[in-house]
Design an enzyme around this catalytic site. Structure first.
Site, PDB file in Angstrom:
ATOM      1  N   HIS A   1      -1.503  -1.375  -4.086  1.00 31.22           N
ATOM      2  CA  HIS A   1      -2.730  -0.943  -3.419  1.00 31.22           C
ATOM      3  C   HIS A   1      -2.682   0.567  -3.246  1.00 31.22           C
ATOM      4  O   HIS A   1      -1.707   1.112  -2.719  1.00 31.22           O
ATOM      5  CB  HIS A   1      -2.803  -1.650  -2.062  1.00 31.22           C
ATOM      6  CG  HIS A   1      -4.037  -1.394  -1.275  1.00 31.22           C
ATOM      7  ND1 HIS A   1      -5.207  -2.108  -1.440  1.00 31.22           N
ATOM      8  CD2 HIS A   1      -4.294  -0.513  -0.284  1.00 31.22           C
ATOM      9  CE1 HIS A   1      -6.116  -1.684  -0.589  1.00 31.22           C
ATOM     10  NE2 HIS A   1      -5.594  -0.697   0.130  1.00 31.22           N
TER      11      HIS A   1
ATOM     12  N   GLY B   1      -0.619   1.895   9.629  1.00 31.35           N
ATOM     13  CA  GLY B   1       0.112   1.624  10.868  1.00 31.35           C
ATOM     14  C   GLY B   1      -0.739   1.291  12.079  1.00 31.35           C
ATOM     15  O   GLY B   1      -0.266   1.381  13.213  1.00 31.35           O
TER      16      GLY B   1
ATOM     17  N   HIS C   1      -8.505   1.216  -3.616  1.00 33.37           N
ATOM     18  CA  HIS C   1      -9.381   1.111  -2.449  1.00 33.37           C
ATOM     19  C   HIS C   1     -10.043   2.466  -2.212  1.00 33.37           C
ATOM     20  O   HIS C   1      -9.423   3.398  -1.700  1.00 33.37           O
ATOM     21  CB  HIS C   1      -8.512   0.692  -1.244  1.00 33.37           C
ATOM     22  CG  HIS C   1      -9.278   0.491   0.016  1.00 33.37           C
ATOM     23  ND1 HIS C   1      -8.650   0.278   1.232  1.00 33.37           N
ATOM     24  CD2 HIS C   1     -10.616   0.465   0.275  1.00 33.37           C
ATOM     25  CE1 HIS C   1      -9.570   0.123   2.171  1.00 33.37           C
ATOM     26  NE2 HIS C   1     -10.762   0.236   1.621  1.00 33.37           N
TER      27      HIS C   1
ATOM     28  N   MET D   1      -8.929   8.419   0.204  1.00 33.41           N
ATOM     29  CA  MET D   1      -9.719   8.785   1.395  1.00 33.41           C
ATOM     30  C   MET D   1     -10.294  10.185   1.204  1.00 33.41           C
ATOM     31  O   MET D   1      -9.565  11.101   0.810  1.00 33.41           O
ATOM     32  CB  MET D   1      -8.830   8.778   2.631  1.00 33.41           C
ATOM     33  CG  MET D   1      -8.149   7.456   2.878  1.00 33.41           C
ATOM     34  SD  MET D   1      -7.110   7.556   4.345  1.00 33.41           S
ATOM     35  CE  MET D   1      -6.441   5.893   4.380  1.00 33.41           C
TER      36      MET D   1
ATOM     37  N   MET E   1     -12.151   4.722  -0.289  1.00 35.80           N
ATOM     38  CA  MET E   1     -12.789   4.997   1.006  1.00 35.80           C
ATOM     39  C   MET E   1     -13.497   6.341   0.878  1.00 35.80           C
ATOM     40  O   MET E   1     -13.121   7.340   1.496  1.00 35.80           O
ATOM     41  CB  MET E   1     -11.732   5.015   2.111  1.00 35.80           C
ATOM     42  CG  MET E   1     -11.251   3.618   2.479  1.00 35.80           C
ATOM     43  SD  MET E   1      -9.694   3.637   3.387  1.00 35.80           S
ATOM     44  CE  MET E   1      -8.550   3.680   2.029  1.00 35.80           C
TER      45      MET E   1
ATOM     46  N   SER F   1       0.841  -1.195   0.000  1.00 33.72           N
ATOM     47  CA  SER F   1       0.000   0.000   0.000  1.00 33.72           C
ATOM     48  C   SER F   1       0.875   1.243   0.000  1.00 33.72           C
ATOM     49  O   SER F   1       1.639   1.476   0.948  1.00 33.72           O
ATOM     50  CB  SER F   1      -0.896   0.008   1.239  1.00 33.72           C
ATOM     51  OG  SER F   1      -1.495   1.280   1.368  1.00 33.72           O
TER      52      SER F   1
ATOM     53  N   ASP G   1      -6.825  -6.174   4.671  1.00 28.87           N
ATOM     54  CA  ASP G   1      -6.165  -4.862   4.664  1.00 28.87           C
ATOM     55  C   ASP G   1      -6.190  -4.272   6.065  1.00 28.87           C
ATOM     56  O   ASP G   1      -7.271  -4.063   6.638  1.00 28.87           O
ATOM     57  CB  ASP G   1      -6.922  -3.941   3.684  1.00 28.87           C
ATOM     58  CG  ASP G   1      -6.279  -2.570   3.543  1.00 28.87           C
ATOM     59  OD1 ASP G   1      -5.173  -2.357   4.061  1.00 28.87           O
ATOM     60  OD2 ASP G   1      -6.915  -1.709   2.889  1.00 28.87           O
TER      61      ASP G   1
ATOM     62  N   MET H   1     -11.698  -5.653   6.000  1.00 28.01           N
ATOM     63  CA  MET H   1     -10.825  -4.707   6.701  1.00 28.01           C
ATOM     64  C   MET H   1     -10.453  -5.293   8.064  1.00 28.01           C
ATOM     65  O   MET H   1     -11.331  -5.710   8.830  1.00 28.01           O
ATOM     66  CB  MET H   1     -11.534  -3.362   6.900  1.00 28.01           C
ATOM     67  CG  MET H   1     -11.752  -2.550   5.634  1.00 28.01           C
ATOM     68  SD  MET H   1     -10.259  -2.194   4.679  1.00 28.01           S
ATOM     69  CE  MET H   1      -9.274  -1.260   5.869  1.00 28.01           C
TER      70      MET H   1
ATOM     71  N   GLY I   1      -2.906  -3.581   9.247  1.00 27.11           N
ATOM     72  CA  GLY I   1      -2.115  -4.202  10.305  1.00 27.11           C
ATOM     73  C   GLY I   1      -1.481  -5.531   9.928  1.00 27.11           C
ATOM     74  O   GLY I   1      -1.094  -6.305  10.800  1.00 27.11           O
TER      75      GLY I   1
ATOM     76  N   ASP J   1      -4.867   3.863  -1.693  1.00 31.07           N
ATOM     77  CA  ASP J   1      -5.933   4.210  -0.755  1.00 31.07           C
ATOM     78  C   ASP J   1      -6.444   5.612  -1.015  1.00 31.07           C
ATOM     79  O   ASP J   1      -5.721   6.591  -0.811  1.00 31.07           O
ATOM     80  CB  ASP J   1      -5.392   4.153   0.682  1.00 31.07           C
ATOM     81  CG  ASP J   1      -5.122   2.737   1.141  1.00 31.07           C
ATOM     82  OD1 ASP J   1      -6.057   1.931   1.123  1.00 31.07           O
ATOM     83  OD2 ASP J   1      -3.973   2.448   1.520  1.00 31.07           O
TER      84      ASP J   1
HETATM   85  C1  DX5 Z   1      -6.154   1.851   5.960  1.00 27.42           C
HETATM   86  C2  DX5 Z   1      -5.791   1.547   4.529  1.00 27.42           C
HETATM   87  C3  DX5 Z   1      -4.698   0.572   4.392  1.00 27.42           C
HETATM   88  C4  DX5 Z   1      -3.370   1.029   4.920  1.00 27.42           C
HETATM   89  C5  DX5 Z   1      -2.736  -0.192   5.505  1.00 27.42           C
HETATM   90  O1  DX5 Z   1      -7.314   2.583   5.999  1.00 27.42           O
HETATM   91  O2  DX5 Z   1      -6.918   1.034   3.842  1.00 27.42           O
HETATM   92  O3  DX5 Z   1      -4.548   0.112   3.048  1.00 27.42           O
HETATM   93  O4  DX5 Z   1      -2.526   1.582   3.956  1.00 27.42           O
HETATM   94  O5  DX5 Z   1      -1.608   0.175   6.195  1.00 27.42           O
HETATM   95  P1  DX5 Z   1      -0.908  -0.823   7.233  1.00 27.42           P
HETATM   96  O6  DX5 Z   1      -0.544  -2.073   6.454  1.00 27.42           O
HETATM   97  O7  DX5 Z   1       0.265  -0.057   7.698  1.00 27.42           O
HETATM   98  O8  DX5 Z   1      -1.904  -1.141   8.316  1.00 27.42           O
HETATM   99 ZN    ZN Z   2      -6.497   0.106   1.879  1.00 31.88          ZN
END
Ligand code: DX5
Ligand code: ZN
Length: 230
Positions: free
Chosen positions: A37, A149, A70, A41, A72, A12, A179, A141, A181, A39
């Site tokens: 990936h 993180g 992804h 947002m 969001m 990601s 996705d 998720m 952690g 993201d």
């Molecule tokens: C969180 C994102 C993830 C994020 C994951 O809302 O959708 O894709 O980048 O990051 P890590 O792998 O660090 O949890």
């Molecule tokens: Zn994501």
């Protein structure tokens, strides 16, 4: 059944160094990533703003790999054309963000793109069940979306197992993606054993402790030989 050779790793870029984004994407590609990936947002569906179309286009120019996009964002329909550009890309929308999920899924499929639906930790499997036969991907998720993180939520494993059972019993094509952690430890291993075959990893791949190549090797080694079995 997922086996290690079928588990895809999707770094990601949210965790990448944006001052060197192209280089970081190339590093991940050269290190054997299967997907990239990205993201998106909107500051409404999730409490954070990341980036939009311009950055996704820059990522697209930096790799030949499919983008795992992804979204969001609330009511993604109006923005779908901005992200449905390359044939190989995969569009992931959130079940919680779509008033008419079936319509949104159909819009993406009509454009010949792969479609995935994501569900948050607090959202039950039933939220996606009616569209599951139409999907290429269902994204579970394992954190509440919005930030990289965060700590993996183990309770999501039950959902992966339930989804896997439904998919296998009905002969559906959907792959299960996880996705949030995911590290090169039990979090990736448990996810694969439960039935996931796409692992998203942000801070586990882009971090200050190791190179992207070292991180990718650790992730690959960690899941080697595992099959879905729970
Ligand atoms: C969180 C994102 C993830 C994020 C994951 O809302 O959708 O894709 O980048 O990051 P890590 O792998 O660090 O949890
Ligand atoms: Zn994501």
């Amino acid at each position: 059944m997922a086996s290690d050779s079928h588990v895809l790793i999707a770094p990601s870029v949210l965790a990448a160094d944006f001052a060197s984004l192209g280089r970081q994407v190339k590093d991940a590609t050269e290190a054997g990533a299967d997907l990239i990936h990205v993201d998106i947002m909107d500051g409404q569906f999730v409490p954070n703003i990341s980036f939009g179309e311009v950055v996704v286009d820059a990522v697209r120019r930096s790799t030949h790999l499919p983008l795992n996009i992804h979204l969001m964002i609330l009511e993604p329909d109006r923005l779908l054309p901005s992200f449905m550009k390359a044939d190989s890309d995969q569009i992931l929308v959130h079940a919680e963000a779509c008033a008419h999920l079936h319509r949104t899924v159909s819009l993406v499929k009509e454009e010949g793109r792969q479609i995935g639906v994501a569900i948050n930790p607090g959202t039950p499997v039933s939220a996606v069940e009616e569209v599951l036969p139409l999907l290429d991907i269902v994204l579970v998720m394992t954190v509440n979306p919005g930030f990289g993180g965060q700590t993996f939520i183990p309770a999501a494993m039950g959902k992966i197992k339930r989804l896997r059972r439904i998919i296998e019993e009905n002969g559906y094509a959907a792959k299960i993606e996880v996705d949030g952690g995911i590290k090169a430890d039990h979090t990736a291993q448990d996810s694969v054993r439960a039935g996931s075959s796409i692992l998203v990893a942000g801070t586990a791949i882009f971090n200050a402790q190791e190179t992207v190549s070292q991180a990718m090797t650790r992730m690959r080694t960690n899941i080697q030989g595992l099959i879905a079995r729970d």
